[in-house]
Design an enzyme around this catalytic site. Structure first.
Site, mmCIF file in Angstrom:
data_model
loop_
_atom_site.group_PDB
_atom_site.id
_atom_site.type_symbol
_atom_site.label_atom_id
_atom_site.label_comp_id
_atom_site.label_asym_id
_atom_site.label_seq_id
_atom_site.Cartn_x
_atom_site.Cartn_y
_atom_site.Cartn_z
ATOM 1 N N ARG A 119 14.633 54.120 13.245
ATOM 2 C CA ARG A 119 13.492 55.035 13.306
ATOM 3 C C ARG A 119 13.653 56.215 12.345
ATOM 4 O O ARG A 119 12.705 56.914 12.044
ATOM 5 C CB ARG A 119 13.292 55.548 14.736
ATOM 6 C CG ARG A 119 13.014 54.423 15.724
ATOM 7 C CD ARG A 119 12.609 54.945 17.081
ATOM 8 N NE ARG A 119 12.952 53.990 18.128
ATOM 9 C CZ ARG A 119 12.483 54.042 19.369
ATOM 10 N NH1 ARG A 119 11.664 54.997 19.725
ATOM 11 N NH2 ARG A 119 12.851 53.145 20.262
ATOM 12 N N VAL A 120 14.870 56.417 11.889
ATOM 13 C CA VAL A 120 15.085 57.476 10.897
ATOM 14 C C VAL A 120 14.657 56.966 9.524
ATOM 15 O O VAL A 120 14.079 57.688 8.724
ATOM 16 C CB VAL A 120 16.567 57.928 10.897
ATOM 17 C CG1 VAL A 120 16.877 58.817 9.712
ATOM 18 C CG2 VAL A 120 16.882 58.639 12.196
#
Lengths: 521, 134
Positions: free
Chosen positions: A380-381
């Protein structure tokens, strides 16, 4: 020498002052299954550490011969009793034994002295290298840093695995779950990540903490030996709570690990903590909760099983510059049963972490190792945690692999394929081979970039699919030996400039000419 | 486990009750056990109840442990000072002899303890010596 020791002892005896102070005490009413019921202790705190007074019903001579202490932790405060999980050998605890209150919650030693050591959940050394001189004691339960004290995750943590660093990049301060069935390579990914930190310059190298929960001691011993041989123990702490330890020590081990990491994070350093694995921690916590007669919920887990993991993983963070800019990156591991990621514990942890690396048994058996299902894996980063170099070369890989997988299924049932489809299939098959990597062979980011550039430039087009993996390994070695300067430029600048790219293309040509036997297609 | 739960409930129910009320509670309790088919638990309930009363009594008294009976008299002043430290002055005292203590005394009251036994001092000294000289 003998005189010096005698003088030392004499001084200590002369200066000895017992000066006892009032201490809170209780009496063991019953003990069994690792849980003791204590009467007394009117001021007991939740999660307080207690000591069972083994000497209370033994003579002085017997007490001196038996100096191993037995501790317990308060987990239930009831109207008439206190229930304590015994953090040691329950067989040494007897009914009627006195229990001393320590007045503090369960704490572990923290400090630089722990680096390179193998310790148990209580921070006691178990590697036979002597006592550890702790700098401080930190409580195992600490609140996570609030939002205002955090900074965005932007700095990459390189695992050394092409498949991960290119498509599922991990940043310092992120929580990335490694999930898969048994024997799919979860621990291998974690250990290779630690090994890859050897490639990091010392100034930016993270301290690594490997927490083994409920594992076989032989497995942990193998991992420690591997880390030692590679020189990785110089920046690693191993916290071991093997399957033979009481369930209480197993469920507390991850908290002990992250507590040791917080010491370094709050000093501005980066830390990598691996929890291997949280499935076993859940089972241990369930066991303790059932023995404490807490009401069972779904799958007999206690109601606060989510909180067990959320409060642990929330302690991983990237701190703001004002607080030193340190970070804790967490790689929790979860073992699934028959690939079921929709089970209770896996879904809980997936919802907490910032992404997952999903490993599949089918891929592993087909020889795709690391057996990462790129379609189901996510970070998700994302590319915020990638160097410019990697971002520029790895951008299209995920889509190309997804298209390849779609076409691969289609191609099995179709006779004639158009040229474009054949090209995509060829490229996709070679891309899968390029992403394969032997275990314990992490690659520095500059080498990964160089190999991916080669794949993008069509370098492997004339190499057979079966030989692609082997050729990519040879290419990496060739670049390391002959084009070290070019690789160093990529590493230092974090970019692939036109000049660097030209140098790489020249390297590929040179390699092709030197090894014509591989380029036969 | 069930016997313990019954004992705890009975203990709470009988707090500050007159003799007549206690008789009534006892009869009703027996009727309840019979109704539920748990009459066989009665001896175990009585044992658990005895334990509970003993625990409560222990909490309501001062226990002084000495290596020999004479120590309680010779060190009476120090013992009294420690009892005052523990804020336990009005409670009744009970003296126990434990020869493993070697000498000195230990005072316990209201969930606290002051241990001035020779055994404790010697053990602490031993632990300090081996820890500091490792």
């Amino acid at each position: 020498m003998t005189t010096t020791i005698v003088e030392k002892l004499r001084k200590q005896i002369e200066s000895f002052d017992s000066a006892p102070t009032p201490e809170g005490i209780g009496t063991v009413v019953s003990v069994g299954d690792g849980v003791a019921e204590i009467d007394g202790l009117p001021n007991a705190l939740m999660a307080e550490m207690l000591e069972f007074d083994i000497s209370s019903d033994a003579s002085l001579a017997d007490s001196i011969g038996d100096t191993d202490r037995v501790f317990g932790m308060v987990l239930n405060l009831e109207e008439h009793a206190v229930r304590v999980v015994v953090l040691g050998d329950t067989r040494r605890v007897k009914e009627g034994m006195t229990v001393r209150s320590s007045g503090r919650v369960l704490s572990v030693p923290v400090g630089e002295a722990l680096i390179g050591r193998v310790v148990n959940t209580l921070g006691e050394p178990i590697d036979g290298k002597g006592p550890i001189k702790e700098e401080k004691m930190y409580p195992v339960e600490r609140p996570a840093h609030p939002v205002i004290e955090r900074a965005p995750v932007k700095q990459p943590l390189h695992t050394g695995l092409k498949a991960v660093d290119s498509m599922i990049p991990i940043g310092r301060g992120q929580r990335e779950l490694i999930i898969g069935d048994r024997f799919t390579g979860k621990t291998t990914i974690a250990v290779d990540t630690i090994l890859n930190q050897i490639n990091e310059p010392e100034a930016t190298r993270p301290i690594c903490i490997y927490v083994a929960i409920g594992q076989k001691e032989s497995k942990t011993a193998r991992i420690v030996a591997k880390l030692k041989d590679a020189g990785a123990m110089d920046f690693t702490i191993v916290v071991d709570a093997p399957a033979s330890d009481p369930a209480a020590l197993q469920f507390l081990a991850p908290y002990a690990g992250v507590t040791m990491g917080e010491y370094f994070m709050e000093k501005g350093k980066d830390v990598l903590v691996i929890y291997d694995d949280l499935s076993k921690q859940s089972v241990a916590y369930r066991e303790v909760s059932l023995l404490l007669r807490r009401p069972p919920g779904r799958e007999a887990f206690p109601g606060d099983i989510f909180y067990l993991h959320s409060r642990l993983l929330e302690r991983s963070a990237k701190l703001s510059k004002e607080l030193g800019g340190g970070s804790i990156t967490a790689l929790p591991i979860i073992e699934t049963q028959e690939g079921d990621v929709s089970a209770y514990i896996p879904t809980n942890v997936i919802s907490i972490t910032d992404g997952q690396i999903f490993l599949e048994t089918d891929l592993f058996n087909k020889g795709v190792r690391p057996a990462i299902n790129v379609g189901l894996s996510v970070s998700r980063v994302g590319s915020s945690a990638q160097t410019k170099a990697m971002k520029s070369v790895a951008g299209k890989m995920r889509i190309e692999l997804a298209q390849y997988r779609e076409l691969e299924a289609f191609a099995q049932f179709s006779g004639d394929l158009d040229e474009d489809t054949k090209k995509r299939l060829d490229k996709g098959a070679r891309l899968v081979e390029v992403l394969k990597q032997p275990h314990s062979s992490p690659l520095g980011v500059e080498k990964q970039v160089a190999i991916i550039v080669a794949a993008n430039e069509g370098f492997f087009k004339t190499v057979s699919v079966e030989q692609t993996a082997e050729v990519s390994v040879k290419l990496a070695t060739f670049l390391e030996n002959q084009y070290a300067e070019t690789l160093a430029k990529i590493r230092a600048s974090g970019e692939v400039s036109d000049e660097t790219k030209a140098s790489l293309v020249k390297a590929y040509e040179q390699f092709t000419n030197a090894h014509p036997e591989h380029f036969t297609v | 486990m069930k016997a313990k739960q019954y004992a705890e409930a009975l203990f709470l129910a009988t707090r500050a009750k007159s003799d007549a009320e206690l008789d009534r509670i006892a009869t009703q309790f027996q009727t309840l056990l019979t109704k539920r088919g748990h009459l066989a638990l009665l001896p175990a309930v009585v044992r658990e109840l005895d334990k509970l009363f003993a625990q409560r009594n222990n909490a309501a008294e001062i226990v002084i442990r000495v290596a020999n009976l004479g120590d309680a008299e010779t060190q009476n002043d120090k013992i009294e000072a420690d009892i005052r430290t523990l804020n336990a002055t009005p409670l009744p005292k009970r003296i126990l002899v434990d020869t493993t203590l070697i000498g000195g005394y230990e005072v316990r009251a209201q969930g606290h303890r002051i241990d001035r036994t020779y055994k404790r001092s010697l053990l602490t000294l031993y632990t300090n010596l081996i820890t500091n000289n490792q």
